[in-house]
Design a protein around this motif. Structure first.
Motif, mmCIF file in Angstrom:
data_model
loop_
_atom_site.group_PDB
_atom_site.id
_atom_site.type_symbol
_atom_site.label_atom_id
_atom_site.label_comp_id
_atom_site.label_asym_id
_atom_site.label_seq_id
_atom_site.Cartn_x
_atom_site.Cartn_y
_atom_site.Cartn_z
ATOM 1 N N TRP A 7 -0.432 4.374 0.531
ATOM 2 C CA TRP A 7 -0.994 5.387 1.420
ATOM 3 C C TRP A 7 -0.239 5.426 2.755
ATOM 4 O O TRP A 7 0.288 4.408 3.196
ATOM 5 C CB TRP A 7 -2.465 5.093 1.703
ATOM 6 N N PRO A 64 0.829 -1.219 0.000
ATOM 7 C CA PRO A 64 0.000 0.000 0.000
ATOM 8 C C PRO A 64 0.856 1.260 0.000
ATOM 9 O O PRO A 64 1.827 1.368 0.748
ATOM 10 C CB PRO A 64 -0.811 -0.114 1.292
ATOM 11 N N GLU A 100 -7.267 6.009 -5.205
ATOM 12 C CA GLU A 100 -7.400 4.616 -4.772
ATOM 13 C C GLU A 100 -7.372 3.672 -5.974
ATOM 14 O O GLU A 100 -6.736 2.615 -5.939
ATOM 15 C CB GLU A 100 -8.708 4.402 -4.015
ATOM 16 N N ASP A 149 -6.905 0.763 -0.672
ATOM 17 C CA ASP A 149 -7.836 1.638 0.038
ATOM 18 C C ASP A 149 -7.108 2.758 0.754
ATOM 19 O O ASP A 149 -5.994 2.583 1.258
ATOM 20 C CB ASP A 149 -8.640 0.844 1.075
ATOM 21 N N VAL A 157 -5.663 9.568 7.494
ATOM 22 C CA VAL A 157 -5.722 8.108 7.553
ATOM 23 C C VAL A 157 -5.869 7.613 8.986
ATOM 24 O O VAL A 157 -6.287 6.476 9.221
ATOM 25 C CB VAL A 157 -4.469 7.464 6.910
ATOM 26 N N LEU A 158 -5.535 8.470 9.952
ATOM 27 C CA LEU A 158 -5.657 8.093 11.357
ATOM 28 C C LEU A 158 -6.964 8.585 11.969
ATOM 29 O O LEU A 158 -7.246 8.301 13.135
ATOM 30 C CB LEU A 158 -4.479 8.654 12.161
ATOM 31 N N SER A 168 -0.003 5.319 6.814
ATOM 32 C CA SER A 168 -0.747 4.527 7.787
ATOM 33 C C SER A 168 -0.132 4.752 9.161
ATOM 34 O O SER A 168 0.882 5.447 9.292
ATOM 35 C CB SER A 168 -0.696 3.036 7.426
ATOM 36 N N SER A 169 -0.732 4.137 10.172
ATOM 37 C CA SER A 169 -0.194 4.305 11.528
ATOM 38 C C SER A 169 1.206 3.723 11.652
ATOM 39 O O SER A 169 2.003 4.177 12.470
ATOM 40 C CB SER A 169 -1.129 3.630 12.544
ATOM 41 N N SER A 170 1.521 2.728 10.826
ATOM 42 C CA SER A 170 2.851 2.112 10.862
ATOM 43 C C SER A 170 3.799 2.701 9.827
ATOM 44 O O SER A 170 4.989 2.378 9.814
ATOM 45 C CB SER A 170 2.732 0.597 10.646
ATOM 46 N N ARG A 228 4.027 6.429 8.750
ATOM 47 C CA ARG A 228 3.583 7.829 8.747
ATOM 48 C C ARG A 228 4.574 8.713 7.987
ATOM 49 O O ARG A 228 5.074 9.711 8.513
ATOM 50 C CB ARG A 228 3.393 8.317 10.181
ATOM 51 N N LYS A 270 -7.874 4.085 3.696
ATOM 52 C CA LYS A 270 -7.675 3.576 5.046
ATOM 53 C C LYS A 270 -7.753 2.059 5.006
ATOM 54 O O LYS A 270 -8.557 1.507 4.256
ATOM 55 C CB LYS A 270 -8.763 4.100 6.004
ATOM 56 N N HIS A 271 -6.937 1.399 5.798
ATOM 57 C CA HIS A 271 -6.948 -0.066 5.813
ATOM 58 C C HIS A 271 -8.346 -0.555 6.189
ATOM 59 O O HIS A 271 -8.860 -0.266 7.270
ATOM 60 C CB HIS A 271 -5.921 -0.585 6.816
#
Length: 362
Positions: A159, A157, A296, A302, A271-272, A161-163, A165, A304-305
């Motif tokens: 995008w 992905p 997307e 996506d 995203v968060l 994400s929290s992992s 950033r 967001k996951h």
């Protein structure tokens, strides 16, 4: 509407990708002068010891409360001249008026130096597409090395994400570090590393990861032989109610997105962010939501996951059908939910007085 489909990436057009030898990662060396631990965690001592006090302002409620809290303490110590407010301009992905509001808040707080920084190059959507091209090329190289069909690779992905950033490091941290370089150069005559106190509005109540952050720590990644950067999170232990009480006390205006019902500011589609926030954002900014949905499709992942922008738009449309267009709530709605209507009414009168005083002074 500006399309996110205009980027031209050869890797996405089937151009051959040359094999690349992976270079081993070298551990980053930190200058020997950079301390392991801060010399103090006492707020007034941190302020007194610093050469520059950099207040990061997103224009959101937490950084706004932090700003007035830090300014009040610096002013009491006679050190307001050290304070620099920095706003990382995110362009069209943030809520309208955010940059102007961050500048206004700093002016009203009495700060004389306000810096607006912005990352060079593409906006967030453009960076997602560029990142996708790099991830795709990497996956294809690895497939070729393994004797597999590169056309069948699965691309990670692109995008944030929290992992991963990377959006924070690319469009916020990087430009702010550039400001650190300029501030350091201005005090090069000191003949020692310049001490920068970097103030962040992160709070423990926001998330489990932020709860684990130290209130004061040395930022060794931002420090070097010319500057030592200490991170201070002045409102780390504050509750939402304490944040709103500080805003009410200061009389500074806050962003109307909170009255609309948003819990976070900064990126309008984060995203968060929680589902309710991104669905509300899609109702308020349908054209920008459509750009995210188009991206997307391009990157095959996506936003967001587990929750696509296409689905977010669908849910927003359902609410529009059931409830009609979103109506602008009364000013002060967000604050009243935490400190009550009477206190909010007093704040609104104080806010108008503060703004009028600035207008007369100008």
């Amino acid at each position: 509407m500006q399309s996110a489909m205009l980027f031209d990436l050869p890797a996405l057009q089937g151009a051959p990708v040359a094999p690349m030898t992976k270079k081993p990662c070298r551990p980053r060396k930190v200058h020997a002068s950079v301390p392991l631990e801060p010399s103090t965690t006492v707020p007034d001592e941190l302020i007194a010891d610093a050469d520059w006090i950099v207040v990061n302002s997103s224009g959101g409620k937490d950084s706004q409360a932090m700003l007035t809290h830090v300014v009040r303490r610096a002013k009491a110590l006679g050190m307001l001249d050290k304070v620099v407010v920095v706003h990382a301009d995110l362009g069209d992905i943030e809520w309208g008026g955010t940059k102007t509001l961050a500048e206004e808040q700093a002016h009203l707080a009495g700060v004389r130096r306000i810096e607006v920084v912005k990352a060079k190059g593409a906006d967030l959507l453009g960076r997602v597409l560029v990142r996708f091209g790099k991830l795709k090329a990497k996956a294809e190289r690895e497939a070729i090395d393994a004797g597999l069909d590169p056309a069948a690779v699965k691309v990670a992905p692109a995008w944030p994400s929290s992992s991963a950033r990377w959006c924070t490091s690319d469009v916020k941290r990087g430009p702010v570090w550039t400001l650190f370089t300029r501030l350091t150069a201005e005090l090069s005559h000191l003949g020692r590393p310049v001490r920068i106190l970097n103030c962040m509005g992160q709070r423990a109540a926001e998330s489990a990861p932020r709860a684990k952050l130290a209130e004061v720590e040395i930022d060794r990644s931002a420090s070097n032989g010319k500057r030592h950067v200490t991170v201070w999170r002045p409102i780390h232990g504050w509750s939402d109610a304490e944040v709103w009480r500080e805003i009410a006390r200061s009389g500074l205006p806050y962003h109307p997105a909170y009255d609309w019902g948003m819990r976070r500011l900064s990126c309008s589609f984060c995203v968060l962010g929680c589902e309710a926030d991104v669905v509300l954002a899609a109702r308020l900014r349908p054209k920008k939501a459509a750009e995210y949905a188009a991206m997307e499709v391009q990157v095959g992942a996506d936003f967001k996951h587990g929750l696509s922008m296409a689905e977010i738009i669908r849910r927003a449309a359902e609410l529009e059908k059931e409830q009609g267009p979103v109506r602008r709530p009364p000013t002060g709605t967000a604050m009243a939910g935490f400190i009550g209507r009477s206190a909010t009414a007093l704040y609104l009168r104080r806010r108008d007085l503060v703004r009028n005083r600035l207008t007369l002074a100008s």
